[in-house]
Design a protein around this motif. Structure first.
Motif, PDB file in Angstrom:
ATOM      1  N   CYS A 398       0.958  -1.201  -0.005  1.00 24.29           N
ATOM      2  CA  CYS A 398      -0.049  -0.004  -0.027  1.00 24.29           C
ATOM      3  C   CYS A 398       0.970   1.374  -0.208  1.00 24.29           C
ATOM      4  CB  CYS A 398      -0.915  -0.089   1.258  1.00 24.29           C
ATOM      5  SG  CYS A 398      -2.384  -1.130   1.158  1.00 24.29           S
ATOM      6  N   LEU A 399       1.975   1.430   0.995  1.00 31.14           N
ATOM      7  CA  LEU A 399       2.836   2.330   0.969  1.00 31.14           C
ATOM      8  C   LEU A 399       3.341   2.685  -0.450  1.00 31.14           C
ATOM      9  CD1 LEU A 399       4.437   2.191   4.580  1.00 31.14           C
ATOM     10  CD2 LEU A 399       2.289   3.440   3.873  1.00 31.14           C
ATOM     11  N   LEU A 400       4.030   1.693  -0.889  1.00 37.03           N
ATOM     12  CA  LEU A 400       4.612   1.821  -2.369  1.00 37.03           C
ATOM     13  C   LEU A 400       3.653   2.394  -3.423  1.00 37.03           C
ATOM     14  CD1 LEU A 400       7.256  -1.132  -2.503  1.00 37.03           C
ATOM     15  CD2 LEU A 400       7.802   1.107  -1.884  1.00 37.03           C
ATOM     16  N   MET A 401       2.616   1.733  -3.530  1.00 36.74           N
ATOM     17  CA  MET A 401       1.471   1.981  -4.324  1.00 36.74           C
ATOM     18  C   MET A 401       1.139   3.669  -3.974  1.00 36.74           C
ATOM     19  SD  MET A 401      -2.352   0.825  -5.185  1.00 36.74           S
ATOM     20  CE  MET A 401      -1.580  -0.744  -5.470  1.00 36.74           C
ATOM     21  N   VAL A 402       0.902   4.062  -3.034  1.00 35.90           N
ATOM     22  CA  VAL A 402       0.664   5.481  -2.679  1.00 35.90           C
ATOM     23  C   VAL A 402       1.690   6.281  -3.014  1.00 35.90           C
ATOM     24  CG1 VAL A 402       0.041   7.272  -0.945  1.00 35.90           C
ATOM     25  CG2 VAL A 402      -1.280   4.904  -0.891  1.00 35.90           C
ATOM     26  N   ALA A 403       2.964   5.979  -2.654  1.00 35.05           N
ATOM     27  CA  ALA A 403       4.114   6.697  -3.031  1.00 35.05           C
ATOM     28  C   ALA A 403       4.380   6.890  -4.198  1.00 35.05           C
ATOM     29  CB  ALA A 403       5.422   6.147  -2.189  1.00 35.05           C
ATOM     30  N   LEU A 407      -0.214  13.469  -7.751  1.00 34.09           N
ATOM     31  CA  LEU A 407      -1.669  13.732  -7.218  1.00 34.09           C
ATOM     32  C   LEU A 407      -1.871  15.384  -7.786  1.00 34.09           C
ATOM     33  CD1 LEU A 407      -2.417  12.569  -3.926  1.00 34.09           C
ATOM     34  CD2 LEU A 407      -2.967  11.482  -6.058  1.00 34.09           C
ATOM     35  N   GLY A 408      -1.058  15.922  -8.584  1.00 34.90           N
ATOM     36  CA  GLY A 408      -1.049  17.189  -9.049  1.00 34.90           C
ATOM     37  C   GLY A 408      -1.166  18.415  -8.007  1.00 34.90           C
ATOM     38  N   TYR A 409      -2.363  19.014  -8.084  1.00 35.10           N
ATOM     39  CA  TYR A 409      -2.511  20.148  -7.048  1.00 35.10           C
ATOM     40  C   TYR A 409      -2.375  19.699  -5.609  1.00 35.10           C
ATOM     41  CZ  TYR A 409      -4.925  23.655  -4.397  1.00 35.10           C
ATOM     42  OH  TYR A 409      -5.206  24.823  -3.531  1.00 35.10           O
ATOM     43  N   PHE A 410      -2.591  18.279  -5.374  1.00 34.58           N
ATOM     44  CA  PHE A 410      -2.656  17.811  -3.981  1.00 34.58           C
ATOM     45  C   PHE A 410      -1.105  17.557  -3.649  1.00 34.58           C
ATOM     46  CE2 PHE A 410      -7.037  17.515  -5.102  1.00 34.58           C
ATOM     47  CZ  PHE A 410      -7.752  18.142  -4.290  1.00 34.58           C
ATOM     48  N   GLY A 411      -0.239  17.654  -4.311  1.00 36.34           N
ATOM     49  CA  GLY A 411       1.221  17.047  -4.007  1.00 36.34           C
ATOM     50  C   GLY A 411       1.222  15.581  -4.408  1.00 36.34           C
ATOM     51  N   SER A 412       2.607  15.218  -4.133  1.00 37.08           N
ATOM     52  CA  SER A 412       3.078  14.039  -4.341  1.00 37.08           C
ATOM     53  C   SER A 412       2.567  12.834  -3.434  1.00 37.08           C
ATOM     54  CB  SER A 412       4.570  13.989  -4.133  1.00 37.08           C
ATOM     55  OG  SER A 412       5.220  12.574  -4.333  1.00 37.08           O
ATOM     56  N   GLY A 413       2.127  11.746  -3.929  1.00 38.79           N
ATOM     57  CA  GLY A 413       1.772  10.687  -3.005  1.00 38.79           C
ATOM     58  C   GLY A 413       2.818  10.237  -1.811  1.00 38.79           C
ATOM     59  N   LYS A 414       3.994  10.392  -2.000  1.00 32.11           N
ATOM     60  CA  LYS A 414       5.214  10.011  -1.240  1.00 32.11           C
ATOM     61  C   LYS A 414       4.730  11.012   0.267  1.00 32.11           C
ATOM     62  CE  LYS A 414       8.916   9.964  -4.523  1.00 32.11           C
ATOM     63  NZ  LYS A 414      10.026  10.504  -5.106  1.00 32.11           N
ATOM     64  N   TYR A 415       4.316  12.189   0.369  1.00 30.63           N
ATOM     65  CA  TYR A 415       3.984  12.542   1.728  1.00 30.63           C
ATOM     66  C   TYR A 415       2.969  11.820   2.224  1.00 30.63           C
ATOM     67  CZ  TYR A 415       6.704  16.494  -0.419  1.00 30.63           C
ATOM     68  OH  TYR A 415       7.692  17.376  -0.914  1.00 30.63           O
ATOM     69  N   TYR A 416       1.778  11.549   1.616  1.00 35.61           N
ATOM     70  CA  TYR A 416       0.787  10.629   2.158  1.00 35.61           C
ATOM     71  C   TYR A 416       1.249   9.095   2.625  1.00 35.61           C
ATOM     72  CZ  TYR A 416      -2.000  14.242  -0.078  1.00 35.61           C
ATOM     73  OH  TYR A 416      -2.670  15.433  -0.302  1.00 35.61           O
ATOM     74  N   ALA A 417       2.138   8.764   1.759  1.00 35.29           N
ATOM     75  CA  ALA A 417       2.733   7.347   2.174  1.00 35.29           C
ATOM     76  C   ALA A 417       3.487   7.434   3.535  1.00 35.29           C
ATOM     77  CB  ALA A 417       3.623   6.700   1.096  1.00 35.29           C
ATOM     78  N   VAL A 418       4.394   8.705   3.828  1.00 39.55           N
ATOM     79  CA  VAL A 418       5.040   8.585   4.935  1.00 39.55           C
ATOM     80  C   VAL A 418       4.056   8.942   5.935  1.00 39.55           C
ATOM     81  CG1 VAL A 418       6.598  10.167   6.060  1.00 39.55           C
ATOM     82  CG2 VAL A 418       7.083   9.628   3.661  1.00 39.55           C
ATOM     83  N   ALA A 419       3.125   9.594   5.879  1.00 43.08           N
ATOM     84  CA  ALA A 419       1.919   9.942   6.844  1.00 43.08           C
ATOM     85  C   ALA A 419       1.288   8.818   7.316  1.00 43.08           C
ATOM     86  CB  ALA A 419       0.951  11.161   6.230  1.00 43.08           C
ATOM     87  N   LEU A 420       0.967   7.788   6.453  1.00 45.30           N
ATOM     88  CA  LEU A 420       0.525   6.497   6.770  1.00 45.30           C
ATOM     89  C   LEU A 420       1.474   5.748   7.603  1.00 45.30           C
ATOM     90  CD1 LEU A 420      -1.204   5.726   3.385  1.00 45.30           C
ATOM     91  CD2 LEU A 420      -2.422   6.122   5.570  1.00 45.30           C
TER      92      LEU A 420
END
Length: 622
Positions: A398-403, A407-420
């Motif tokens: 899941c983390l690798l997929m999100v990273a 997400l364009g305007y919402f930023g890179s998925g890497k930040y969301y993966a790190v947050a998870l």
């Protein structure tokens, strides 16, 4: 432009790996991307990206383990299925091996006529050796540290082998190390050794066998795992899953992976060698009938079985702690929502989710009352011991997929993966109440404040207090038998007393029935304890209908006013003393004499020592 997934040929299903060179992987952003490890100069030292990330994770793990080292036996240790059973059994094993009775195959601390050796941890194991060469708490601490180290190294190695194509950035490598760290700091039940915590290490070795890349270290891991794990708890189910993988791979690739087969056979054969007593007794034992034959048949309705399956899927099982609730409820939905355009990654998440859901459903099914025809001697539902490993592989996916998302305007998925990852880490860390109590104890010591009064290893066993009791009795401990009330018999056993009561996974059925006569009148007055003893009975304890719990300390005082024990049956089994943590007000009517009350400032117990009178004077119960 054609979608990247549709431009590539479809791979064979799921577990078809090895012979045709296919790999278990999530899609990398670009397989031709540069994979050079970054280099950072720190205090004059050149550290690679991998060294820096693993070094930081190792430091966090050391800090996690440090409180137990600092507090030593003032540490807070799990009581259930640990201090109340495994630790005293292992402690006695040390004494037993040094005794002249060790060749008889019988062990004496629990039953008057001896408990079969199969009821105890085998000597030829890492845990057995630790308890023989070290003092009890030192052995416990070393075992705890080893289990968590194996957990970290094994999960890190497994993830790096599974997702080697994704280790192409600082973030991805840190995410995998973070998942391994979350796995390592789980409150693993270390009494099982590496039965659960070490599964990733074993599966990492078998992944190499599947890929035909096995080296000598992979064979060493296969031989090491049975030495540090339980066959009945996890080994049987691991071998079953590995055999299934072999068959599926054979069907899909139309060629048997002989190295994988040899590795599975080696694992099974080594388990058989190390557990030959248990296996012989289970299949060909003569004369020994276990109390497990009277385990209750399943009684849940279909809706109740579904509820159990649902609970297992979301919360897990107490002996196989995974703390995966937010992986299931948060990380997985986010990854699935993001993964519709990445079919390979999505496929693997769904396959693994299906596997853990099937295990939960199987557990619920076995508890359904329609399955009451199945024998209860063996717990066939223990495939749930495999679920924690599955959940953390899912988490890494899941983390690798999100990273990998942009997400364009919402930023890179890497930040969301790190947050998870950070969220899961703090959830796991904050869920370990015993470690938090250890940290609190250290802070209190530094600030000069008294301890909070929570039960510690030293307090639980209270060796000084029980030494005073033994000296007061003034006889060799092997010459008399005791039972306990309001306190676990494990405490007396740890301190060298020979007990008629105890907690064993297997002991003779005849003994359960003989012991029941001691407490039969109390069981009649308490439906709770009657069901607990008659339908299970592994805790062969003295129960009182007036007591709701098994443990009463000085902070939780209790009195028993109407205890009705069959002291004639107690004398018949050789019982002479009762070590009670509660005041038995009607001791005289139970043919008991109070010899003294024992306590000290360092112990949480207040012990009332009673002697069973040789000449009964109480009226017989009608």
């Amino acid at each position: 432009m054609e979608n990247q997934e549709t431009s590539q040929p479809e791979q064979n299903w799921g577990l078809c790996l090895g012979a045709n060179g296919q790999r278990l992987e999530v899609e990398s952003p670009s397989k031709s991307a540069a994979k050079e490890a970054g280099v950072l100069t720190l205090a004059g030292l050149k550290l690679t990206r991998t060294q820096l990330i693993i070094g930081f994770a190792t430091l966090v793990l050391v800090l996690y383990l440090l409180p137990m080292v600092v507090l030593w036996d003032d540490s807070h240790i799990r009581i259930h299925d640990n201090l109340d059973s495994t630790v005293p059994s292992l402690t006695f094993l040390n004494r037993y091996l040094a005794s002249p009775d060790s060749g008889s195959g019988l062990i004496e601390p629990f039953l008057r006529l001896g408990t079969p050796r199969i009821g105890y941890t085998r000597f030829l194991s890492v845990i057995g050796v630790l308890w023989v060469v070290l003092e009890p708490f030192a052995a416990y601490l070393v075992n705890d540290i080893l289990v968590h180290i194996v957990a970290f190294v094994g999960m890190l190695l497994l993830l790096r082998r599974l997702f080697r194509e994704q280790i192409n950035s600082w973030v991805n490598e840190a995410l995998l190390a973070g998942v391994a760290l979350c796995w390592a700091i789980l409150p693993h039940h270390t009494a099982y050794g590496v039965s659960i915590a070490g599964q990733p290490l074993l599966f990492a070795a078998f992944f190499n066998f599947l890929r035909c890349r096995a080296r000598i270290w992979d064979y060493a891991i296969v031989l090491f795992f049975p030495l540090y794990s339980s066959l009945a708890t996890a080994g049987v189910f691991i071998v079953a899953v590995l055999a299934l993988i072999f068959v599926v791979d054979w069907v899909c690739n139309r060629r048997a992976n002989r190295r994988f087969f040899v590795a599975v056979a080696l694992l099974l054969a080594w388990y058989f060698v190390l557990n030959h007593r248990l296996i012989y007794e289970f299949f060909a034992g003569s004369g020994y009938v276990s109390h497990r034959t009277e385990f209750a048949q399943t009684s849940l309705t279909f809706s109740g079985a579904l509820g159990l399956a649902r609970e297992n899927l979301v919360e897990g099982q107490d002996h196989a702690v995974s703390l995966h609730k937010y992986i299931f409820l948060l990380a997985v939905p986010i990854a699935l929502f993001a993964g519709f355009r990445r079919n390979r990654s999505l496929k693997w998440i769904l396959v693994l989710l299906g596997a853990t859901a099937a295990i939960s459903a199987f557990r619920g099914l076995l508890q359904w009352n329609a399955m009451s025809f199945l024998p209860r001697v063996f717990q066939f539902d223990r495939f749930y011991f495999l679920q924690p490993t599955i959940w953390y592989i899912i988490f890494a996916l899941c983390l690798l997929m999100v990273a990998s998302l942009d997400l364009g305007y919402f930023g890179s998925g890497k930040y969301y993966a790190v947050a998870l990852l950070v969220f899961q880490f703090q959830f796991v860390a904050n869920s370990n109440r015993l470690r938090l109590n250890d940290v609190d104890s250290i802070v209190r010591k530094v600030m000069g404040r008294p301890p909070a009064g929570e039960m510690t290893y030293r307090g639980f066993f209270s060796e000084e207090l029980f030494r005073d009791i033994a000296e007061f009795i003034g006889r060799p401990q092997s010459s008399y038998r005791v039972v306990s009330l309001g306190i676990f018999p494990a405490v007396a056993q740890y301190n060298g007393f020979y007990t008629l009561d105890g907690y064993r996974t297997s002991y003779p059925l005849w003994y359960k029935r003989a012991f029941r006569k001691i407490i039969e009148w109390e069981l009649e007055k308490s439906p709770k304890w009657k069901e607990y003893f008659d339908t299970w009975g592994s805790r062969c304890y003295i129960f009182s209908s007036e007591l709701d719990e098994l443990m009463y300390t000085k902070q939780r005082r209790a009195r028993v006013y109407n205890l009705e024990l069959n002291t004639a049956a107690l004398r018949a089994l050789g019982g002479e003393y009762i070590i009670s943590a509660v005041d038995i007000v009607n001791d005289w009517t139970n043919d008991l004499s109070l010899l003294g009350v024992f306590e000290n400032d360092d112990s949480p117990w207040r012990i009332f020592l009673y002697r069973v009178r040789d000449e009964p004077v109480s009226a017989q119960r009608r």
